[in-house]
Design a protein around this motif. Sequence first.
Motif, PDB file in Angstrom:
ATOM      1  N   ARG A   1       0.835  13.017 -17.851  1.00  0.00           N
ATOM      2  CA  ARG A   1      -0.167  11.872 -17.600  1.00  0.00           C
ATOM      3  C   ARG A   1      -0.590  11.389 -18.860  1.00  0.00           C
ATOM      4  O   ARG A   1      -0.329  11.980 -20.052  1.00  0.00           O
ATOM      5  CB  ARG A   1      -1.472  12.499 -17.183  1.00  0.00           C
ATOM      6  N   GLN A   2      -1.007  10.279 -18.844  1.00  0.00           N
ATOM      7  CA  GLN A   2      -1.150   9.351 -20.077  1.00  0.00           C
ATOM      8  C   GLN A   2      -2.361   8.633 -19.851  1.00  0.00           C
ATOM      9  O   GLN A   2      -2.589   7.769 -18.984  1.00  0.00           O
ATOM     10  CB  GLN A   2      -0.172   8.755 -20.532  1.00  0.00           C
ATOM     11  N   ALA A   3      -3.367   9.231 -20.850  1.00  0.00           N
ATOM     12  CA  ALA A   3      -4.584   8.195 -20.695  1.00  0.00           C
ATOM     13  C   ALA A   3      -4.588   7.114 -21.750  1.00  0.00           C
ATOM     14  O   ALA A   3      -3.786   7.174 -22.770  1.00  0.00           O
ATOM     15  CB  ALA A   3      -6.272   9.089 -21.053  1.00  0.00           C
ATOM     16  N   PRO A   4      -5.211   5.982 -21.518  1.00  0.00           N
ATOM     17  CA  PRO A   4      -5.346   4.591 -22.645  1.00  0.00           C
ATOM     18  C   PRO A   4      -5.729   5.432 -24.060  1.00  0.00           C
ATOM     19  O   PRO A   4      -6.651   6.037 -24.301  1.00  0.00           O
ATOM     20  CB  PRO A   4      -6.675   3.958 -22.188  1.00  0.00           C
ATOM     21  N   GLY A   5      -4.827   4.795 -25.095  1.00  0.00           N
ATOM     22  CA  GLY A   5      -4.734   5.209 -26.238  1.00  0.00           C
ATOM     23  C   GLY A   5      -4.443   6.688 -26.590  1.00  0.00           C
ATOM     24  O   GLY A   5      -4.615   7.007 -27.623  1.00  0.00           O
ATOM     25  N   LYS A   6      -3.926   7.281 -25.815  1.00  0.00           N
ATOM     26  CA  LYS A   6      -3.487   8.680 -25.921  1.00  0.00           C
ATOM     27  C   LYS A   6      -1.998   9.159 -25.882  1.00  0.00           C
ATOM     28  O   LYS A   6      -1.594   8.080 -25.130  1.00  0.00           O
ATOM     29  CB  LYS A   6      -4.353   9.693 -25.016  1.00  0.00           C
ATOM     30  N   GLU A   7      -1.429   9.992 -26.129  1.00  0.00           N
ATOM     31  CA  GLU A   7       0.038  10.356 -25.841  1.00  0.00           C
ATOM     32  C   GLU A   7       0.091  10.804 -24.619  1.00  0.00           C
ATOM     33  O   GLU A   7      -0.866  11.486 -23.990  1.00  0.00           O
ATOM     34  CB  GLU A   7       0.494  11.161 -27.067  1.00  0.00           C
ATOM     35  N   ARG A   8       1.334  10.824 -24.129  1.00  0.00           N
ATOM     36  CA  ARG A   8       1.647  11.476 -22.612  1.00  0.00           C
ATOM     37  C   ARG A   8       1.753  12.961 -22.890  1.00  0.00           C
ATOM     38  O   ARG A   8       1.953  13.559 -23.937  1.00  0.00           O
ATOM     39  CB  ARG A   8       2.818  11.076 -22.290  1.00  0.00           C
ATOM     40  N   GLU A   9       1.057  13.812 -21.964  1.00  0.00           N
ATOM     41  CA  GLU A   9       0.693  15.005 -22.078  1.00  0.00           C
ATOM     42  C   GLU A   9       1.123  15.711 -20.647  1.00  0.00           C
ATOM     43  O   GLU A   9       1.160  15.057 -19.705  1.00  0.00           O
ATOM     44  CB  GLU A   9      -0.641  15.351 -22.494  1.00  0.00           C
ATOM     45  N   PHE A  10       1.674  17.085 -20.969  1.00  0.00           N
ATOM     46  CA  PHE A  10       2.395  17.948 -19.960  1.00  0.00           C
ATOM     47  C   PHE A  10       1.044  18.358 -18.986  1.00  0.00           C
ATOM     48  O   PHE A  10      -0.052  18.649 -19.558  1.00  0.00           O
ATOM     49  CB  PHE A  10       2.851  18.980 -20.513  1.00  0.00           C
ATOM     50  N   VAL A  11       1.019  18.122 -17.522  1.00  0.00           N
ATOM     51  CA  VAL A  11       0.007  18.816 -16.703  1.00  0.00           C
ATOM     52  C   VAL A  11       0.653  20.009 -16.052  1.00  0.00           C
ATOM     53  O   VAL A  11       0.195  21.065 -16.016  1.00  0.00           O
ATOM     54  CB  VAL A  11       0.011  17.489 -15.699  1.00  0.00           C
ATOM     55  N   ALA A  12       1.735  19.873 -15.272  1.00  0.00           N
ATOM     56  CA  ALA A  12       2.368  20.925 -14.703  1.00  0.00           C
ATOM     57  C   ALA A  12       4.054  20.752 -14.354  1.00  0.00           C
ATOM     58  O   ALA A  12       4.299  19.641 -14.285  1.00  0.00           O
ATOM     59  CB  ALA A  12       1.687  21.199 -13.479  1.00  0.00           C
ATOM     60  N   ALA A  13       4.556  22.125 -14.013  1.00  0.00           N
ATOM     61  CA  ALA A  13       5.809  21.876 -13.536  1.00  0.00           C
ATOM     62  C   ALA A  13       6.114  22.839 -12.659  1.00  0.00           C
ATOM     63  O   ALA A  13       5.532  23.980 -12.670  1.00  0.00           O
ATOM     64  CB  ALA A  13       6.947  21.777 -14.897  1.00  0.00           C
ATOM     65  N   ILE A  14       7.198  22.634 -12.043  1.00  0.00           N
ATOM     66  CA  ILE A  14       7.706  23.598 -11.108  1.00  0.00           C
ATOM     67  C   ILE A  14       9.394  23.759 -10.928  1.00  0.00           C
ATOM     68  O   ILE A  14      10.077  22.610 -11.003  1.00  0.00           O
ATOM     69  CB  ILE A  14       7.139  23.316  -9.465  1.00  0.00           C
ATOM     70  N   SER A  15       9.772  24.973 -10.860  1.00  0.00           N
ATOM     71  CA  SER A  15      11.462  25.021 -10.701  1.00  0.00           C
ATOM     72  C   SER A  15      11.697  24.981  -9.414  1.00  0.00           C
ATOM     73  O   SER A  15      10.860  24.847  -8.318  1.00  0.00           O
ATOM     74  CB  SER A  15      11.716  26.448 -11.267  1.00  0.00           C
ATOM     75  N   SER A  16      12.887  24.806  -9.162  1.00  0.00           N
ATOM     76  CA  SER A  16      13.994  24.755  -7.845  1.00  0.00           C
ATOM     77  C   SER A  16      13.319  25.872  -7.106  1.00  0.00           C
ATOM     78  O   SER A  16      13.066  26.005  -5.853  1.00  0.00           O
ATOM     79  CB  SER A  16      15.167  24.669  -7.892  1.00  0.00           C
ATOM     80  N   GLY A  17      13.158  27.086  -7.650  1.00  0.00           N
ATOM     81  CA  GLY A  17      12.588  28.260  -6.849  1.00  0.00           C
ATOM     82  C   GLY A  17      11.149  28.414  -6.813  1.00  0.00           C
ATOM     83  O   GLY A  17      10.721  29.618  -6.203  1.00  0.00           O
ATOM     84  N   GLY A  18      10.519  27.663  -7.349  1.00  0.00           N
ATOM     85  CA  GLY A  18       8.988  27.757  -7.320  1.00  0.00           C
ATOM     86  C   GLY A  18       8.006  28.473  -8.354  1.00  0.00           C
ATOM     87  O   GLY A  18       6.993  28.597  -8.014  1.00  0.00           O
ATOM     88  N   ASN A  19       8.864  28.520  -9.282  1.00  0.00           N
ATOM     89  CA  ASN A  19       8.188  29.226 -10.453  1.00  0.00           C
ATOM     90  C   ASN A  19       7.294  27.933 -11.291  1.00  0.00           C
ATOM     91  O   ASN A  19       8.241  26.949 -11.421  1.00  0.00           O
ATOM     92  CB  ASN A  19       9.013  29.679 -11.483  1.00  0.00           C
ATOM     93  N   THR A  20       6.152  28.174 -11.517  1.00  0.00           N
ATOM     94  CA  THR A  20       5.444  27.053 -12.077  1.00  0.00           C
ATOM     95  C   THR A  20       4.730  27.480 -13.424  1.00  0.00           C
ATOM     96  O   THR A  20       4.674  28.408 -13.926  1.00  0.00           O
ATOM     97  CB  THR A  20       3.953  26.813 -10.932  1.00  0.00           C
ATOM     98  N   LEU A  21       4.352  26.210 -14.031  1.00  0.00           N
ATOM     99  CA  LEU A  21       3.859  26.334 -15.364  1.00  0.00           C
ATOM    100  C   LEU A  21       2.698  25.276 -15.559  1.00  0.00           C
ATOM    101  O   LEU A  21       3.160  24.240 -15.053  1.00  0.00           O
ATOM    102  CB  LEU A  21       4.819  26.076 -16.611  1.00  0.00           C
TER     103      LEU A  21
END
Length: 120
Positions: free
Chosen positions: A38-58
């Motif tokens: 996500r990227q808010a006005p005036g801010k850098e893009r930041e990581f929210v979440a990710a998921i692998s093909s097997g369903g592991n999440t971060l």
Amino acid sequence: QVQLVESGGGLVQAGGSLRLSCSASGRTFSYYIMGWFRQAPGKEREFVAAISSGGNTLYDDSMKGRFTISRDNAKNMVYLQMNSLKPDDTAVYYCACGRWYRPASTYDYWGQGTQVTVSS
């Protein structure tokens, strides 16, 4: 080549919920790690979440417990369920696919983004 299209953004009151969806084209979708940034006005893009093909999440620590990422490889879809939204969650949310969970430089394809606005 993978094309990504986000949907589901909008205006919601603080404390509310939204579910973002990302549709992916390309027969190799299931091979990729899928992420939300996500990227808010005036801010850098930041990581929210990710998921692998097997369903592991971060998740980013600040969103853990409120946001849930999921994917359906058969439908070439990835989702982000967002609960207990706060005004600080206001941003353009991007779907991406790539080779590792983070940082953003490990992602090869990006969607155009969907606006999420949380009112107080």
